[in-house]
Write an enzyme that holds these catalytic residues in place. Structure first.
Site, PDB file in Angstrom:
ATOM      1  CB  SER A 136      -0.974   0.113   1.254  1.00 36.77           C
ATOM      2  OG  SER A 136      -1.745  -1.128   1.112  1.00 36.77           O
ATOM      3  CB  ILE A 361     -27.533 -21.105   3.893  1.00 37.22           C
ATOM      4  CG1 ILE A 361     -27.497 -20.061   4.140  1.00 37.22           C
ATOM      5  CG2 ILE A 361     -28.567 -21.671   2.960  1.00 37.22           C
ATOM      6  CD1 ILE A 361     -28.361 -18.743   2.910  1.00 37.22           C
ATOM      7  N   GLY A 363     -24.613 -25.017   5.764  1.00 32.06           N
ATOM      8  CA  GLY A 363     -24.655 -26.212   6.785  1.00 32.06           C
ATOM      9  C   GLY A 363     -22.768 -27.342   6.357  1.00 32.06           C
ATOM     10  CD  GLU A 387      -5.983  -3.515  -8.639  1.00 30.05           C
ATOM     11  OE1 GLU A 387      -6.257  -2.535  -8.382  1.00 30.05           O
ATOM     12  OE2 GLU A 387      -4.631  -4.360  -9.183  1.00 30.05           O
ATOM     13  CB  THR A 389      -6.210  -3.878   2.603  1.00 32.13           C
ATOM     14  OG1 THR A 389      -5.807  -2.311   2.861  1.00 32.13           O
ATOM     15  CG2 THR A 389      -5.215  -4.295   2.408  1.00 32.13           C
ATOM     16  CB  SER A 390     -11.246  -3.012   3.728  1.00 31.57           C
ATOM     17  OG  SER A 390     -12.343  -4.037   2.938  1.00 31.57           O
TER      18      SER A 390
END
Length: 407
Positions: A136, A361, A363, A387, A389-390
């Site tokens: 980054s 869902i 399982g 691309e 990070t969050s």
């Protein structure tokens, strides 16, 4: 300026359906095999080349779609098929865009065809920017390019990491430091032609997800490339460096060009995430409507039904953010609120959450490799990392809103 619309036109629908057929009939049946093998799916890339999906012409047509929806539509459908294989197909585009954005007409005409090869012998290309100590933080890049004026050659030394197609590419595009005193403003991009001595593949990474996409280090040891391999040419570079030095002396703060480029490309990554999320949601929906427990389909239980409702709502919201940013980009609308980063952030987090809900869902079945949601969940993790990070997306958004320069 194209009028904004939330409905694809007839031509776009035709392309979408064509891509969906390829993803369903060719990509998806091969997904589990190449994920297990952790190898580049050359046969699938070759099939994509034969029908025109793997070509510069196809992506150029979508890129110049005046609605801006061509590229996100392509990305969503291919990544709906499988993220690892899709990244192997579109990864060359990262290098191609680097040449298109910065190269001369001669460089574009010479090198981009060599990146893709032809329908009988597909090739790939690699864009090499990240480094072990500079992900980054692009200003910390250490790979150096020194000009040998006597021979009109550039000498490259350093190590790149996280390079898609790194080491196996026919053509590498390498970002290097030419003036360390200018930080990120002192970078330039270079073409490393096929077979150039000194370039080698370092570590190939064994990844959590997108395992059909080759990711490796690229080692550059006294790699010599002709002066003509500097993208844009030396005259243009010297002019740009002179302007950067003048601005540095005057104290003027300029926007980081690399960050601006990433901001513009992020909606495409968001579209990839939407494709993976949609694929997992569709598996979960089908499972919930056919799986019976206590004498009725499990979708009749609010605990499952509400999850499906949230999944679909988030996917649609993510797609709309991606489409908005893509429309803005192609129509020259400035991202005054970092709309590109917004789309990538929300879509990435949605993919990670939705694929996890799909496992829940299904399982126990969802936790096994008998069902694809386990693979999709592993694949989705990358969207919140590459691309930008969050966390970086949130930083970009916050700094943009506050009017603080993005370094």
């Amino acid at each position: 300026m194209a009028e904004f619309t939330m409905e694809l036109n007839d031509e776009q629908k035709e392309v979408r359906d064509w891509l969906h057929g390829f993803a369903a009939d060719v990509i998806r049946p091969a997904a589990a095999e190449w994920d297990e093998r952790e190898e580049t799916p050359w046969p699938v890339i070759q099939e994509a080349a034969k029908i025109g999906v793997y070509s510069l012409d196809f992506y150029a047509q979508q890129y110049f779609d005046p609605t801006g929806l061509g590229i996100p539509m392509v990305m969503e459908e291919l990544f709906w098929g499988d993220a690892g294989i899709a990244l192997s197909i579109v990864g060359t585009g990262l290098a191609a865009v680097g040449v298109l954005a910065n190269g001369t007409e001669e460089q574009i005409g010479t090198w981009i065809p060599q990146m893709y090869g032809d329908v009988n012998d597909a090739k790939v290309a690699a864009f090499c920017s990240s480094e072990p100590d500079a992900g980054s933080d692009v200003a910390s890049m250490r790979t150096r390019a020194v000009y040998d004026e006597a021979k009109d050659e550039w000498v490259l030394n350093g190590t790149k990491t996280w390079a898609t197609n790194g080491g196996i590419a026919n053509v590498h595009v390498v970002v290097a430091v030419v003036d360390p005193e200018l930080g990120s403003k002192g970078h330039a991009s270079f073409i490393v032609p096929p077979g150039t001595p000194g370039l080698s593949q370092g570590q190939k990474f064994k990844k959590h997800g997108i395992r059909a996409s080759h990711t490796a280090e690229v080692v550059l040891e006294n790699v010599r490339v002709p002066g003509s391999c500097l993208l844009g040419g030396k005259e243009k570079l010297d002019e740009r460096l002179a302007r950067a030095r003048e601005r540095a002396r005057s104290g003027e703060r300029v926007k980081n060009a690399a960050m601006a480029t990433f901001e513009a490309s992020r909606p495409a990554v968001g579209a990839m995430a939407v494709g993976t999320a949609r694929a997992a949601y569709e598996v979960a929906l089908e499972y919930a409507t056919t799986r019976e427990q206590f004498g009725r389909p499990i979708v009749d239980n609010q605990g499952v039904a509400f999850q499906l409702a949230d999944m679909r709502t988030s996917i649609d919201a993510a797609r709309l953010l991606v489409w908005r940013a893509s429309w803005m980009a192609v129509n020259g609308k400035p991202f005054t609120a970092a709309e590109g980063s917004m789309s990538k952030l929300f879509a990435s987090e949605t993919a990670k959450k939705v694929t996890g809900q799909a496992i829940q869902i299904l399982g126990g079945n969802g936790y096994t490799r008998e069902y694809p949601v386990e693979r999709m969940h592993r694949d989705a993790a990358i969207y919140t990392i590459f691309e930008g990070t969050s966390e970086i997306q949130r930083l970009v958004i916050a700094r943009t809103l506050a009017g603080v320069p993005i370094r």
